[in-house]
Design a protein around this motif. Structure first.
Motif, mmCIF file in Angstrom:
data_model
loop_
_atom_site.group_PDB
_atom_site.id
_atom_site.type_symbol
_atom_site.label_atom_id
_atom_site.label_comp_id
_atom_site.label_asym_id
_atom_site.label_seq_id
_atom_site.Cartn_x
_atom_site.Cartn_y
_atom_site.Cartn_z
ATOM 1 N N ALA A 158 17.921 -28.406 -37.363
ATOM 2 C CA ALA A 158 18.279 -27.885 -36.371
ATOM 3 C C ALA A 158 17.072 -27.154 -35.668
ATOM 4 O O ALA A 158 16.864 -26.973 -34.552
ATOM 5 N N VAL A 159 16.251 -26.304 -36.528
ATOM 6 C CA VAL A 159 15.008 -25.821 -36.084
ATOM 7 C C VAL A 159 14.175 -26.821 -35.593
ATOM 8 O O VAL A 159 13.573 -26.499 -34.431
ATOM 9 N N ALA A 160 13.946 -27.704 -36.311
ATOM 10 C CA ALA A 160 13.187 -28.854 -35.813
ATOM 11 C C ALA A 160 13.632 -29.618 -34.366
ATOM 12 O O ALA A 160 12.481 -29.799 -33.519
ATOM 13 N N GLU A 161 14.778 -29.636 -34.183
ATOM 14 C CA GLU A 161 15.342 -30.232 -32.859
ATOM 15 C C GLU A 161 14.899 -29.108 -31.954
ATOM 16 O O GLU A 161 14.719 -29.483 -30.708
ATOM 17 N N LEU A 162 15.469 -28.058 -31.973
ATOM 18 C CA LEU A 162 15.130 -26.757 -30.954
ATOM 19 C C LEU A 162 13.585 -26.911 -30.621
ATOM 20 O O LEU A 162 13.375 -26.647 -29.398
ATOM 21 N N SER A 163 12.797 -26.976 -31.702
ATOM 22 C CA SER A 163 11.276 -27.134 -31.371
ATOM 23 C C SER A 163 10.964 -28.316 -30.422
ATOM 24 O O SER A 163 10.360 -28.266 -29.408
ATOM 25 N N VAL A 164 11.458 -29.405 -30.567
ATOM 26 C CA VAL A 164 11.494 -30.653 -29.833
ATOM 27 C C VAL A 164 11.894 -30.506 -28.443
ATOM 28 O O VAL A 164 11.411 -30.826 -27.506
ATOM 29 N N ARG A 165 13.117 -29.782 -28.272
ATOM 30 C CA ARG A 165 13.567 -29.291 -26.958
ATOM 31 C C ARG A 165 12.693 -28.489 -26.244
ATOM 32 O O ARG A 165 12.509 -28.658 -24.898
ATOM 33 N N VAL A 166 12.244 -27.328 -27.059
ATOM 34 C CA VAL A 166 11.304 -26.453 -26.171
ATOM 35 C C VAL A 166 9.724 -27.333 -25.812
ATOM 36 O O VAL A 166 9.417 -26.813 -24.622
ATOM 37 N N GLU A 167 9.630 -28.155 -26.539
ATOM 38 C CA GLU A 167 8.061 -28.872 -26.445
ATOM 39 C C GLU A 167 8.390 -29.865 -25.099
ATOM 40 O O GLU A 167 7.786 -29.840 -24.151
ATOM 41 N N ASP A 168 9.931 -30.450 -25.201
ATOM 42 C CA ASP A 168 10.028 -31.078 -23.794
ATOM 43 C C ASP A 168 10.188 -30.434 -22.455
ATOM 44 O O ASP A 168 10.017 -30.860 -21.477
ATOM 45 N N THR A 169 10.755 -29.306 -22.658
ATOM 46 C CA THR A 169 11.125 -28.581 -21.369
ATOM 47 C C THR A 169 9.842 -27.669 -21.214
ATOM 48 O O THR A 169 9.517 -27.591 -19.842
ATOM 49 N N TYR A 170 9.365 -27.070 -21.858
ATOM 50 C CA TYR A 170 7.923 -26.163 -21.624
ATOM 51 C C TYR A 170 6.676 -26.514 -21.975
ATOM 52 O O TYR A 170 5.542 -25.952 -21.706
ATOM 53 N N GLY A 171 6.684 -27.671 -22.665
ATOM 54 C CA GLY A 171 5.150 -28.518 -23.124
ATOM 55 C C GLY A 171 4.464 -27.450 -24.262
ATOM 56 O O GLY A 171 3.391 -27.481 -24.511
ATOM 57 N N VAL A 172 5.362 -26.665 -24.955
ATOM 58 C CA VAL A 172 4.995 -26.053 -25.885
ATOM 59 C C VAL A 172 5.298 -26.480 -27.344
ATOM 60 O O VAL A 172 6.392 -26.488 -27.525
ATOM 61 N N LYS A 173 4.286 -26.738 -28.159
ATOM 62 C CA LYS A 173 4.448 -27.234 -29.420
ATOM 63 C C LYS A 173 4.386 -26.339 -30.587
ATOM 64 O O LYS A 173 3.615 -25.338 -30.617
ATOM 65 N N PHE A 174 5.387 -26.515 -31.517
ATOM 66 C CA PHE A 174 5.417 -25.710 -32.924
ATOM 67 C C PHE A 174 5.223 -26.492 -33.801
ATOM 68 O O PHE A 174 5.699 -27.689 -33.843
#
Length: 85
Positions: free
Chosen positions: A40-56
């Motif tokens: 779920a943390v990984a999925e949240l990270s992908v959603r953040v990247e898709d929306t804000y262009g920020v990669k973790f």
């Protein structure tokens, strides 16, 4: 901007079928709060990247789980230089 990012995080958590009734900026993402599992943390990270262009990175997932919703929102804003947006 911070409130908008926090709302995005909470909405994303809800979309992943986690309860968000008592979730606020001070709620930890990990076991002491929302209790997001590693996937779920990984999925949240992908959603953040898709929306804000920020990669973790995958290595940062453990650190993300230790953050509160507010701390994670601040990290997204800082990393994406969104403070002035």
């Amino acid at each position: 901007m911070s409130a908008e990012v926090r709302q995005f995080i909470i909405a994303a958590i809800a979309e992943m079928n986690y309860p968000v009734d008592d979730v606020d900026a001070d709620t930890p993402l990990g076991s002491a709060g929302v209790d997001l599992e590693s996937l779920a943390v990984a999925e949240l990270s992908v959603r953040v990247e898709d929306t804000y262009g920020v990669k973790f990175s995958d290595e940062e997932a453990e650190q993300m789980a230790a953050m509160t919703v507010g701390e994670f929102a601040d990290a997204i804003i800082e990393r994406g230089n969104l403070a002035s947006a």
